[in-house]
Scaffold this motif. Structure first.
Motif, PDB file in Angstrom:
ATOM      1  N   SER A 319      36.199  44.876  38.616  1.00 25.67           N
ATOM      2  CA  SER A 319      37.378  44.474  39.388  1.00 25.67           C
ATOM      3  C   SER A 319      37.121  43.191  40.154  1.00 25.67           C
ATOM      4  CB  SER A 319      37.782  45.594  40.361  1.00 25.67           C
ATOM      5  OG  SER A 319      38.121  46.767  39.660  1.00 25.67           O
ATOM      6  N   LYS A 320      35.985  43.109  40.849  1.00 22.29           N
ATOM      7  CA  LYS A 320      35.670  41.935  41.686  1.00 22.29           C
ATOM      8  C   LYS A 320      35.514  40.679  40.834  1.00 22.29           C
ATOM      9  CE  LYS A 320      32.530  40.481  45.415  1.00 22.29           C
ATOM     10  NZ  LYS A 320      32.094  39.208  44.870  1.00 22.29           N
ATOM     11  N   SER A 321      34.768  40.788  39.728  1.00 21.68           N
ATOM     12  CA  SER A 321      34.543  39.610  38.897  1.00 21.68           C
ATOM     13  C   SER A 321      35.840  39.120  38.259  1.00 21.68           C
ATOM     14  CB  SER A 321      33.501  39.923  37.814  1.00 21.68           C
ATOM     15  OG  SER A 321      33.962  40.960  36.953  1.00 21.68           O
ATOM     16  N   PHE A 322      36.683  40.015  37.842  1.00 19.04           N
ATOM     17  CA  PHE A 322      37.923  39.636  37.175  1.00 19.04           C
ATOM     18  C   PHE A 322      38.869  38.941  38.147  1.00 19.04           C
ATOM     19  CE2 PHE A 322      42.131  40.364  35.359  1.00 19.04           C
ATOM     20  CZ  PHE A 322      41.926  39.980  34.043  1.00 19.04           C
ATOM     21  N   VAL A 323      38.965  39.481  39.397  1.00 18.57           N
ATOM     22  CA  VAL A 323      39.882  38.905  40.381  1.00 18.57           C
ATOM     23  C   VAL A 323      39.390  37.555  40.867  1.00 18.57           C
ATOM     24  CG1 VAL A 323      40.853  39.213  42.687  1.00 18.57           C
ATOM     25  CG2 VAL A 323      40.778  41.144  41.112  1.00 18.57           C
ATOM     26  N   GLU A 324      38.092  37.467  41.254  1.00 21.45           N
ATOM     27  CA  GLU A 324      37.569  36.232  41.839  1.00 21.45           C
ATOM     28  C   GLU A 324      37.476  35.095  40.823  1.00 21.45           C
ATOM     29  OE1 GLU A 324      33.890  37.217  43.709  1.00 21.45           O
ATOM     30  OE2 GLU A 324      34.853  38.222  45.418  1.00 21.45           O
ATOM     31  N   SER A 325      37.352  35.422  39.541  1.00 26.14           N
ATOM     32  CA  SER A 325      37.231  34.376  38.519  1.00 26.14           C
ATOM     33  C   SER A 325      38.572  34.030  37.880  1.00 26.14           C
ATOM     34  CB  SER A 325      36.251  34.825  37.439  1.00 26.14           C
ATOM     35  OG  SER A 325      36.803  35.912  36.698  1.00 26.14           O
ATOM     36  N   ASN A 326      39.648  34.568  38.466  1.00 24.43           N
ATOM     37  CA  ASN A 326      40.982  34.328  37.912  1.00 24.43           C
ATOM     38  C   ASN A 326      41.098  34.790  36.468  1.00 24.43           C
ATOM     39  OD1 ASN A 326      42.117  33.126  40.247  1.00 24.43           O
ATOM     40  ND2 ASN A 326      41.036  31.226  39.772  1.00 24.43           N
ATOM     41  N   GLY A 327      40.420  35.917  36.182  1.00 23.34           N
ATOM     42  CA  GLY A 327      40.547  36.511  34.864  1.00 23.34           C
ATOM     43  C   GLY A 327      39.694  35.879  33.788  1.00 23.34           C
ATOM     44  N   THR A 328      38.716  35.048  34.187  1.00 26.13           N
ATOM     45  CA  THR A 328      37.882  34.385  33.160  1.00 26.13           C
ATOM     46  C   THR A 328      36.519  35.037  33.007  1.00 26.13           C
ATOM     47  OG1 THR A 328      37.031  32.802  34.786  1.00 26.13           O
ATOM     48  CG2 THR A 328      39.047  32.188  33.589  1.00 26.13           C
ATOM     49  N   VAL A 329      36.150  35.941  33.952  1.00 26.94           N
ATOM     50  CA  VAL A 329      34.840  36.600  33.896  1.00 26.94           C
ATOM     51  C   VAL A 329      35.039  38.094  34.098  1.00 26.94           C
ATOM     52  CG1 VAL A 329      32.554  36.819  34.958  1.00 26.94           C
ATOM     53  CG2 VAL A 329      33.627  34.568  34.756  1.00 26.94           C
ATOM     54  N   LEU A 330      34.329  38.889  33.314  1.00 30.88           N
ATOM     55  CA  LEU A 330      34.353  40.346  33.465  1.00 30.88           C
ATOM     56  C   LEU A 330      32.918  40.845  33.377  1.00 30.88           C
ATOM     57  CD1 LEU A 330      36.182  42.807  33.816  1.00 30.88           C
ATOM     58  CD2 LEU A 330      36.179  43.068  31.334  1.00 30.88           C
ATOM     59  N   SER A 331      32.360  41.197  34.571  1.00 25.54           N
ATOM     60  CA  SER A 331      30.954  41.601  34.637  1.00 25.54           C
ATOM     61  C   SER A 331      30.851  43.073  35.002  1.00 25.54           C
ATOM     62  CB  SER A 331      30.210  40.773  35.682  1.00 25.54           C
ATOM     63  OG  SER A 331      28.896  41.265  35.880  1.00 25.54           O
ATOM     64  N   THR A 332      29.790  43.726  34.505  1.00 26.07           N
ATOM     65  CA  THR A 332      29.546  45.128  34.843  1.00 26.07           C
ATOM     66  C   THR A 332      28.322  45.291  35.737  1.00 26.07           C
ATOM     67  OG1 THR A 332      28.231  45.394  32.823  1.00 26.07           O
ATOM     68  CG2 THR A 332      30.584  45.929  32.696  1.00 26.07           C
ATOM     69  N   ASN A 333      27.738  44.177  36.193  1.00 25.02           N
ATOM     70  CA  ASN A 333      26.514  44.190  37.008  1.00 25.02           C
ATOM     71  C   ASN A 333      26.887  44.031  38.468  1.00 25.02           C
ATOM     72  OD1 ASN A 333      24.043  43.838  38.256  1.00 25.02           O
ATOM     73  ND2 ASN A 333      23.212  42.555  36.628  1.00 25.02           N
ATOM     74  N   TRP A 334      26.935  45.142  39.197  1.00 19.68           N
ATOM     75  CA  TRP A 334      27.351  45.087  40.603  1.00 19.68           C
ATOM     76  C   TRP A 334      26.321  44.381  41.484  1.00 19.68           C
ATOM     77  CZ3 TRP A 334      31.111  44.739  43.671  1.00 19.68           C
ATOM     78  CH2 TRP A 334      30.971  44.985  45.041  1.00 19.68           C
ATOM     79  N   LYS A 335      25.038  44.520  41.182  1.00 17.11           N
ATOM     80  CA  LYS A 335      24.003  43.854  41.996  1.00 17.11           C
ATOM     81  C   LYS A 335      24.188  42.347  41.969  1.00 17.11           C
ATOM     82  CE  LYS A 335      20.411  47.413  41.561  1.00 17.11           C
ATOM     83  NZ  LYS A 335      19.032  47.716  41.101  1.00 17.11           N
ATOM     84  N   GLU A 336      24.558  41.838  40.832  1.00 19.09           N
ATOM     85  CA  GLU A 336      24.766  40.396  40.706  1.00 19.09           C
ATOM     86  C   GLU A 336      26.109  39.974  41.274  1.00 19.09           C
ATOM     87  OE1 GLU A 336      25.624  37.289  37.073  1.00 19.09           O
ATOM     88  OE2 GLU A 336      24.109  38.827  36.745  1.00 19.09           O
ATOM     89  N   VAL A 337      27.144  40.716  40.950  1.00 18.19           N
ATOM     90  CA  VAL A 337      28.494  40.359  41.385  1.00 18.19           C
ATOM     91  C   VAL A 337      28.698  40.599  42.875  1.00 18.19           C
ATOM     92  CG1 VAL A 337      30.930  40.962  41.123  1.00 18.19           C
ATOM     93  CG2 VAL A 337      29.481  40.761  39.109  1.00 18.19           C
ATOM     94  N   GLY A 338      28.094  41.685  43.391  1.00 15.19           N
ATOM     95  CA  GLY A 338      28.307  42.022  44.786  1.00 15.19           C
ATOM     96  C   GLY A 338      27.630  41.087  45.757  1.00 15.19           C
ATOM     97  N   ALA A 339      26.663  40.306  45.301  1.00 14.27           N
ATOM     98  CA  ALA A 339      25.895  39.444  46.206  1.00 14.27           C
ATOM     99  C   ALA A 339      26.552  38.097  46.439  1.00 14.27           C
ATOM    100  CB  ALA A 339      24.482  39.252  45.649  1.00 14.27           C
ATOM    101  N   LYS A 340      27.493  37.701  45.624  1.00 11.46           N
ATOM    102  CA  LYS A 340      28.095  36.373  45.764  1.00 11.46           C
ATOM    103  C   LYS A 340      29.487  36.376  45.168  1.00 11.46           C
ATOM    104  CE  LYS A 340      26.055  34.825  41.394  1.00 11.46           C
ATOM    105  NZ  LYS A 340      25.217  33.818  40.730  1.00 11.46           N
TER     106      LYS A 340
END
Length: 357
Positions: A319-340
C-alpha cells in the motif's frame, strides 16, 4: 342535547336495537367527548354486536377519562375475554374488583380467566371453552337476551393505507399518513390487539384496530411518527410466521421448534427449491480463481492474490509503495519501504511529473 340522545340510546339498547344505540351514543359523544359513561355504554352496545375490538377501544377511552369507573373495566374485560386475550381481561377485571370489592361479577370473571390461562398453558385438561365463550355476552350487567343477527355491511375504504412486514421476532406495521402531529396519534397495545387512532381537528377520526394474527408483548412494542407515515413495531410472543396481520379462525398456525444452528445461515420457508448458498459461494470463488485472464486484468488479478494471501507487513509495504510512487512501484519489503519515502519510477521513455495544485 346529549342527555336526550342518551335516553334514546338506552331505550334502543333495552329494545335490542344495538346498532341504533351505538349510533345514538356516537352522536352524544360528539356533543360531550369527555363523558366517560358515554364511551362505557357504547362499549356495552358494541359487545352486544360482537364488535369486540371497538368495545375495547371505547372502554380504554372511558378508563382514560375516568379511572374510577368500574363499568369501563368490566366492559374492557368482557371484550378482551371474547377476543381470547385472557391475561389482559384478567388485569381489567382485577382493576374493577379493586374499585368495587362487593361486586361478585369481577371475581367470577377472574376465575374464568384463570381457567382459560391455565388451559392455554396446558395446565388443565378441561372440556372445550366453547360453551363458556357463548355465555360471555349474556353475563354482563344488562339482562341476558339473544342478539339479533347483524347484517354484513361492506366496509368503507380506509382513510389511510397500511401494510406490514415481519421478522422472526417482530412485525412492523406502517400506516401511510402524511404530516400527522404527534399529539393527534394514539397507539395502544393489547395481548392480541393493536389500536391506532388519528384524531386531527377538523377531520374525520381514523381508527385502525385489528385483532392480530398472533400474540404480542405490549411492553416491548413501540411506534414512531415520521413525516410521511406512522411505523409501529410489534414484539412477537413466539417467532412464528404470520400469514396475515389480522386473526382468522380458518388459519392454522404451525409452530416449529427452534434449533441452534451455530454459524449456519438462517433458512426461511419458501415454495421454491432450496439452494445450498454455501456451496454456491464456494463454487463462484473457485471459478474466479481458475479464470484465465489476459493483459492488465491478469496482472491485477495476480496482485490481488498476492495481497489477499500476504501478512500484515507485506500489505503495508504494498500500500505505502504504491501510493507514494504514484502507482509506479509495488514493493513487498516492509523493512525497506517503511524506512523511507518511496520515489516514483516511470516506465522507459516517460517522465514523472508532480501534480501542481
Amino acid at each position: 342535547m346529549a342527555s336526550d340522545l342518551v335516553t334514546k340510546a338506552k331505550e334502543a339498547f333495552i329494545d335490542d336495537h344495538f346498532e341504533l344505540a351505538v349510533d345514538l351514543y356516537s352522536q352524544a359523544i360528539l356533543i360531550d367527548p369527555t363523558n366517560a359513561d358515554l364511551f362505557s355504554d357504547r362499549a356495552q352496545a358494541n359487545i352486544k354486536l360482537h364488535n369486540f375490538t371497538e368495545a375495547v377501544s371505547d372502554a380504554n377511552k372511558a378508563i382514560e377519562l375516568d379511572r374510577s369507573n368500574p363499568k369501563a373495566y368490566l366492559r374492557k374485560g368482557t371484550a378482551c375475554f371474547n377476543l381470547e386475550e385472557y391475561q389482559t381481561a384478567k388485569t381489567a377485571f382485577e382493576a374493577g374488583a379493586a374499585l368495587v370489592p362487593e361486586d361478585k361479577r369481577f371475581g367470577d370473571w377472574i376465575k374464568k380467566c384463570d381457567n382459560c390461562i391455565a388451559e392455554e398453558n396446558g395446565e388443565l385438561s378441561t372440556p372445550s371453552l366453547a360453551a363458556t365463550s357463548a355465555e360471555v355476552v349474556a353475563k354482563t350487567d344488562a339482562a341476558p337476551k339473544e342478539t339479533e343477527p347483524v347484517n354484513n355491511v361492506t366496509p368503507a375504504k380506509p382513510k389511510y393505507r397500511h401494510e406490514f412486514y415481519q421478522k422472526p421476532e417482530e412485525v412492523v406495521v406502517t400506516i401511510f399518513a402524511k404530516g400527522i402531529p404527534a399529539e393527534s396519534v394514539t397507539v395502544n397495545y393489547g395481548e392480541q390487539i393493536l389500536s391506532v387512532s388519528i384524531d386531527v381537528p377538523g377531520e374525520e377520526k381514523y381508527v385502525f384496530q385489528p385483532r392480530l394474527f398472533g400474540k404480542i408483548v405490549p411492553a416491548n412494542c413501540k411506534y414512531n411518527i415520521l413525516s410521511t407515515k406512522i411505523e409501529i413495531r410489534l414484539a412477537k410472543v413466539e417467532p412464528i410466521h404470520w400469514t396475515s396481520l389480522e386473526f382468522n379462525n380458518n388459519i392454522v398456525v404451525v409452530r416449529s421448534s427452534i434449533i441452534s444452528t451455530g454459524n449456519r445461515r438462517p433458512v426461511y420457508p419458501s415454495s421454491k427449491p432450496t439452494k445450498d448458498w454455501d456451496k454456491l459461494e464456494a463454487q463462484v470463488k473457485k471459478e474466479e480463481k481458475d479464470e484465465k485472464l489476459d493483459g492488465d486484468a491478469a496482472l491485477n488479478k495476480f496482485f490481488r492474490e498476492i495481497y489477499s494471501d500476504a501478512d500484515e507487513d507485506t500489505r503495508r509495504a504494498m500500500s505505502k509503495s504504491f501510493v507514494e510512487s504514484n502507482g509506479t512501484v509495488l514493493s513487498t519489503n516492509w523493512k525497506e519501504v517503511g524506512a523511507k519515502e518511496v520515489e516514483g519510477t516511470p516506465p522507459d521513455g516517460m517522465e514523472l511529473k508532480k501534480w501542481e495544485y
